[in-house]
Design a protein around this motif. Structure first.
Motif, PDB file in Angstrom:
ATOM      1  N   PHE A   1      -2.685   9.946 -30.474  1.00 34.57           N
ATOM      2  CA  PHE A   1      -3.071  11.188 -31.186  1.00 34.57           C
ATOM      3  C   PHE A   1      -2.469  12.478 -30.201  1.00 34.57           C
ATOM      4  CE2 PHE A   1      -5.799   8.466 -32.883  1.00 34.57           C
ATOM      5  CZ  PHE A   1      -6.179   8.773 -33.977  1.00 34.57           C
ATOM      6  N   PHE A   2      -2.249  12.180 -28.640  1.00 37.79           N
ATOM      7  CA  PHE A   2      -1.774  12.995 -27.957  1.00 37.79           C
ATOM      8  C   PHE A   2      -0.533  12.174 -27.216  1.00 37.79           C
ATOM      9  CE2 PHE A   2      -0.702  15.642 -24.165  1.00 37.79           C
ATOM     10  CZ  PHE A   2      -1.409  16.984 -24.863  1.00 37.79           C
ATOM     11  N   PRO A   3       0.673  12.882 -27.532  1.00 34.29           N
ATOM     12  CA  PRO A   3       2.002  12.032 -27.017  1.00 34.29           C
ATOM     13  C   PRO A   3       1.940  12.024 -25.420  1.00 34.29           C
ATOM     14  CG  PRO A   3       2.625  13.366 -28.732  1.00 34.29           C
ATOM     15  CD  PRO A   3       1.282  13.737 -28.547  1.00 34.29           C
ATOM     16  N   GLY A   4       1.772  10.382 -25.053  1.00 36.21           N
ATOM     17  CA  GLY A   4       1.925  10.460 -23.492  1.00 36.21           C
ATOM     18  C   GLY A   4       0.762  10.280 -22.829  1.00 36.21           C
ATOM     19  N   LEU A   5      -0.416  10.502 -23.503  1.00 34.93           N
ATOM     20  CA  LEU A   5      -1.625  10.680 -22.723  1.00 34.93           C
ATOM     21  C   LEU A   5      -2.002   9.493 -22.203  1.00 34.93           C
ATOM     22  CD1 LEU A   5      -4.148  12.303 -21.718  1.00 34.93           C
ATOM     23  CD2 LEU A   5      -4.984  11.811 -23.999  1.00 34.93           C
ATOM     24  N   ARG A   6      -2.304   9.235 -20.736  1.00 32.65           N
ATOM     25  CA  ARG A   6      -2.777   8.030 -20.031  1.00 32.65           C
ATOM     26  C   ARG A   6      -3.785   7.294 -20.315  1.00 32.65           C
ATOM     27  NH1 ARG A   6      -5.014   6.580 -15.305  1.00 32.65           N
ATOM     28  NH2 ARG A   6      -5.648   8.538 -14.891  1.00 32.65           N
ATOM     29  N   PRO A   7      -4.041   6.310 -21.034  1.00 36.01           N
ATOM     30  CA  PRO A   7      -5.276   5.988 -21.051  1.00 36.01           C
ATOM     31  C   PRO A   7      -6.271   5.693 -19.868  1.00 36.01           C
ATOM     32  CG  PRO A   7      -3.840   4.492 -22.490  1.00 36.01           C
ATOM     33  CD  PRO A   7      -3.202   5.457 -21.337  1.00 36.01           C
ATOM     34  N   ASP A   8      -7.426   5.886 -19.863  1.00 36.30           N
ATOM     35  CA  ASP A   8      -8.224   5.830 -18.525  1.00 36.30           C
ATOM     36  C   ASP A   8      -9.663   5.133 -18.718  1.00 36.30           C
ATOM     37  OD1 ASP A   8      -9.520   7.928 -19.890  1.00 36.30           O
ATOM     38  OD2 ASP A   8      -9.424   9.414 -18.246  1.00 36.30           O
ATOM     39  N   GLY A   9      -9.836   4.523 -19.951  1.00 36.72           N
ATOM     40  CA  GLY A   9     -10.965   3.886 -20.184  1.00 36.72           C
ATOM     41  C   GLY A   9     -11.918   4.770 -21.004  1.00 36.72           C
ATOM     42  N   ARG A  10     -11.821   5.902 -21.390  1.00 35.12           N
ATOM     43  CA  ARG A  10     -12.599   6.701 -21.832  1.00 35.12           C
ATOM     44  C   ARG A  10     -12.335   6.778 -23.337  1.00 35.12           C
ATOM     45  NH1 ARG A  10     -13.159  12.163 -18.729  1.00 35.12           N
ATOM     46  NH2 ARG A  10     -10.806  11.865 -18.581  1.00 35.12           N
TER      47      ARG A  10
ATOM     48  N   ASP B   1     -12.243  11.778 -36.351  1.00 45.04           N
ATOM     49  CA  ASP B   1     -11.856  10.337 -35.859  1.00 45.04           C
ATOM     50  C   ASP B   1     -12.317   9.799 -34.372  1.00 45.04           C
ATOM     51  OD1 ASP B   1     -10.184   9.687 -38.269  1.00 45.04           O
ATOM     52  OD2 ASP B   1      -8.969  11.213 -37.675  1.00 45.04           O
ATOM     53  N   LEU B   2     -13.046   8.802 -34.385  1.00 46.85           N
ATOM     54  CA  LEU B   2     -13.197   8.363 -32.943  1.00 46.85           C
ATOM     55  C   LEU B   2     -12.073   7.352 -32.445  1.00 46.85           C
ATOM     56  CD1 LEU B   2     -15.381   8.140 -30.947  1.00 46.85           C
ATOM     57  CD2 LEU B   2     -16.367   6.028 -32.093  1.00 46.85           C
ATOM     58  N   VAL B   3     -11.686   7.906 -31.522  1.00 51.40           N
ATOM     59  CA  VAL B   3     -10.409   7.117 -30.872  1.00 51.40           C
ATOM     60  C   VAL B   3     -10.798   6.227 -29.739  1.00 51.40           C
ATOM     61  CG1 VAL B   3      -8.182   7.690 -29.824  1.00 51.40           C
ATOM     62  CG2 VAL B   3      -9.202   9.360 -31.554  1.00 51.40           C
ATOM     63  N   GLU B   4     -10.375   4.991 -29.868  1.00 54.36           N
ATOM     64  CA  GLU B   4     -10.720   4.021 -28.870  1.00 54.36           C
ATOM     65  C   GLU B   4      -9.954   4.405 -27.356  1.00 54.36           C
ATOM     66  OE1 GLU B   4     -12.901   1.704 -28.649  1.00 54.36           O
ATOM     67  OE2 GLU B   4     -13.382   2.386 -30.990  1.00 54.36           O
ATOM     68  N   PRO B   5     -10.377   4.008 -26.426  1.00 50.52           N
ATOM     69  CA  PRO B   5      -9.706   4.601 -25.021  1.00 50.52           C
ATOM     70  C   PRO B   5      -8.341   4.057 -24.991  1.00 50.52           C
ATOM     71  CG  PRO B   5     -11.942   3.466 -24.519  1.00 50.52           C
ATOM     72  CD  PRO B   5     -11.767   3.238 -26.113  1.00 50.52           C
ATOM     73  N   ASP B   6      -7.849   2.940 -25.505  1.00 54.06           N
ATOM     74  CA  ASP B   6      -6.337   2.553 -25.372  1.00 54.06           C
ATOM     75  C   ASP B   6      -5.501   2.881 -26.614  1.00 54.06           C
ATOM     76  OD1 ASP B   6      -7.023   1.394 -23.062  1.00 54.06           O
ATOM     77  OD2 ASP B   6      -7.258  -0.947 -24.190  1.00 54.06           O
ATOM     78  N   ASP B   7      -6.150   4.089 -27.365  1.00 50.99           N
ATOM     79  CA  ASP B   7      -5.538   4.367 -28.568  1.00 50.99           C
ATOM     80  C   ASP B   7      -4.848   6.007 -28.566  1.00 50.99           C
ATOM     81  OD1 ASP B   7      -4.087   4.136 -31.035  1.00 50.99           O
ATOM     82  OD2 ASP B   7      -5.694   4.446 -32.214  1.00 50.99           O
ATOM     83  N   VAL B   8      -5.520   6.630 -27.375  1.00 47.74           N
ATOM     84  CA  VAL B   8      -5.420   8.055 -27.197  1.00 47.74           C
ATOM     85  C   VAL B   8      -3.910   8.595 -27.388  1.00 47.74           C
ATOM     86  CG1 VAL B   8      -7.494   8.415 -25.956  1.00 47.74           C
ATOM     87  CG2 VAL B   8      -5.353   8.042 -24.656  1.00 47.74           C
TER      88      VAL B   8
ATOM     89  N   LEU C   1      -7.377  16.820 -29.436  1.00 44.22           N
ATOM     90  CA  LEU C   1      -8.173  15.393 -28.892  1.00 44.22           C
ATOM     91  C   LEU C   1      -9.092  15.853 -27.663  1.00 44.22           C
ATOM     92  CD1 LEU C   1      -8.003  12.296 -29.072  1.00 44.22           C
ATOM     93  CD2 LEU C   1      -6.579  12.427 -26.971  1.00 44.22           C
ATOM     94  N   TRP C   2     -10.359  15.323 -27.807  1.00 42.43           N
ATOM     95  CA  TRP C   2     -11.427  15.762 -27.108  1.00 42.43           C
ATOM     96  C   TRP C   2     -11.782  14.369 -26.208  1.00 42.43           C
ATOM     97  CZ3 TRP C   2     -14.746  20.129 -26.431  1.00 42.43           C
ATOM     98  CH2 TRP C   2     -15.932  19.900 -25.578  1.00 42.43           C
TER      99      TRP C   2
END
Length: 379
Positions: A118-127, A108-115, A86-87
Motif C-alpha cells: 500500500f505504501f511503496p518501500g515502507l519497512r515492516p515493523d510488526g505493527r 482495509d486492515l493491512v497485516e504487518p508484513d503487507d504494508v 496508510l495509518w
C-alpha cells in the motif's frame, strides 16, 4: 448583519468568505495578511483524511470532502487531491477501524508484513495498519487563494496590520479594539486568531489553557526529479517508544513532505523566529532512509509553522454570550476541516443551533475541570 472576523487563516478566512457570500457586511482582521510565513496556515500542502479514531471526526471528514468539492467548483481552482492514506499504529488501529466501520467508510486492515503493498518501500515493523483511499493533500496555498478570491469578489474588507488587543461585548453588539487604538463594531465577532486565542479568551473570562507550539516539516526527494513522489499515498506512522509519530504526504512538484510529531519549541509572544531545526531535519531524513526506502533521503527544504494544542487535543468551537464565536485549538488539524469551517462558523455567527457533532467540540466538555491530553489518539 455586521461581522468582524479575527484571523485570516485556515478557519477565519473561510468563515469570512462564507459570511460575506451570505450577504453580510464583513471585515476581516489579520496582523500580517493571508498565507503569511508567520501564520498557522502557511505552506503549500496539508493532510486531509477520513481516518480518525472517533466517529464524530469521521463524519466531519465526510462533510469536509463535500465542502472542498464545493470550494473547487465555486472558485474554479483545484484545492485538494486524492492519494489515499496508510495509518500504521499499534495503539489506535482498533479505534480507527471501529470509527470507520460505524460510518460505513470502506477501508482495509493491512497485516504487518503487507504494508509495502500500500505504501511503496515502507519497512515492516510488526505493527498492523489501515488503508483508506479517501485521503490526500489539501493544496493549502491554493485553497487560501480560492477563499480570498471569493471573499474579495463578494465585497469583503481585509484589514492588515490589525493587532487585536481585546474583544468587548456591549449592550448592543461587540467591539474589537486594536493595539493602535482602532476599533471595529459588529453584531457578531468570529475569533479564529490561532496562537493569539488564549489571550483574547482570557479577556472574555474564558480560562482555557491553550499551548501554541512550533512544528517543523521537511520535503525530501531528488532535486532532479521533483515529481517522482507526486502519486505516492499519504502516511501516518504512529509513535514507537521514544520515536515520535510521523505524518507524510506528497506536495506535487516539490517533493514528499514529512512532519515529526515533536515540537521545535513552545511559541511565546513575540517569537518571530522560524529557522528550521537542523537536528530535526537530520532525524526526519534518517527515518526516511530507514523506513521509507522508495523515497530519496535528501532534504530539499524545511519549514517551521505554528499550531495550537488544546487541553484535550481536540479543537474548540463555541459561541459565547454577547455574540462572540470561538474557533481555536486546531491541534494540528486546522486545514483538514478548513473548507467546512466556513459553513460551521458562519452558521454559529448567524445564531444557528449546532448539530451534535459540532456541539461536541464546545467548551462545555471542560466544565468539570477534567483535562485529558490525547496527543496522537486525539489527532
Amino acid at each position: 448583519m455586521r461581522c468582524v472576523v479575527v484571523g485570516a487563516g485556515a478557519w477565519g478566512l473561510p468563515a469570512a468568505a462564507e459570511l460575506v457570500g451570505r450577504g453580510h457586511d464583513v471585515v476581516l482582521l489579520d496582523r500580517y495578511g493571508v498565507g503569511n510565513p508567520l501564520s498557522s496556515s502557511s505552506g503549500p500542502t496539508r493532510l486531509w483524511r477520513l481516518t480518525h479514531p472517533d466517529a464524530a471526526r469521521v463524519r466531519l471528514g465526510l462533510r469536509s470532502v463535500e465542502a472542498m468539492e464545493r470550494l473547487a467548483a465555486r472558485s474554479g481552482r483545484e484545492v485538494f487531491l486524492r492519494r489515499g492514506l496508510l495509518w500504521r499504529d499499534d495503539v489506535t488501529v482498533p479505534a480507527v477501524t471501529a470509527a470507520l466501520a460505524s460510518e460505513s467508510v470502506a477501508h482495509d486492515l493491512v497485516e504487518p508484513d503487507d504494508v509495502a503493498r500500500f505504501f511503496p518501500g515502507l519497512r515492516p515493523d510488526g505493527r498492523p495498519a489501515v488503508w483508506q483511499q479517501e485521503a490526500g493533500p489539501v493544496l493549502a496555498a491554493e485553497s487560501l487563494r480560492a477563499q480570498a478570491g471569493l471573499f474579495d469578489a463578494a465585497g469583503g474588507e481585509l484589514v492588515t496590520g490589525a493587532v487585536v488587543a481585546e474583544v468587548v461585548p456591549r449592550s448592543q453588539g461587540v467591539r474589537v479594539v486594536c493595539e493602535d487604538g482602532r476599533t471595529f463594531d459588529a453584531d457578531t465577532v468570529v475569533l479564529a486568531p490561532g496562537p493569539g486565542a488564549g489571550r483574547l479568551l482570557a479577556g472574555l473570562g474564558v480560562d482555557l489553557p491553550l499551548r501554541p507550539r512550533l512544528e517543523q516539516v521537511v520535503h525530501v526527494g531528488d532535486p532532479a526529479a521533483p515529481r517522482a513522489a507526486d502519486d505516492f499515498p499519504c502516511l501516518f506512522d504512529g509513535p514507537r517508544e521514544a520515536e515520535p509519530g510521523i505524518y507524510a504526504m506528497p506536495t506535487p512538484g516539490v517533493g514528499y513532505k514529512l512532519g515529526l510529531d515533536r515540537p521545535v519549541r513552545d511559541l511565546r509572544p513575540g517569537d518571530l523566529d522560524r529557522t528550521p531545526d537542523a537536528d530535526l531535519v537530520a532525524e526526519t531524513v534518517a527515518r526516511v532512509r530507514r523506513d521509507l526506502t522508495a523515497l530519496t533521503p535528501n532534504a530539499l527544504d524545511a519549514q517551521v509553522c505554528s499550531w495550537t494544542l488544546s487541553p484535550d487535543g481536540r479543537f474548540v468551537l463555541d459561541t459565547l454570550p454577547g455574540g462572540v464565536v470561538v474557533a481555536c485549538g486546531d491541534s494540528g488539524e486546522g486545514f483538514k476541516f478548513s473548507a467546512l469551517m466556513g459553513t460551521v462558523l458562519a452558521d454559529l455567527a448567524e445564531g444557528r443551533t449546532p448539530d451534535d457533532d459540532v456541539a461536541s467540540f464546545s467548551l462545555a466538555r471542560f466544565a468539570d475541570g477534567t483535562v485529558v491530553n490525547e496527543h496522537v489518539l486525539g489527532r
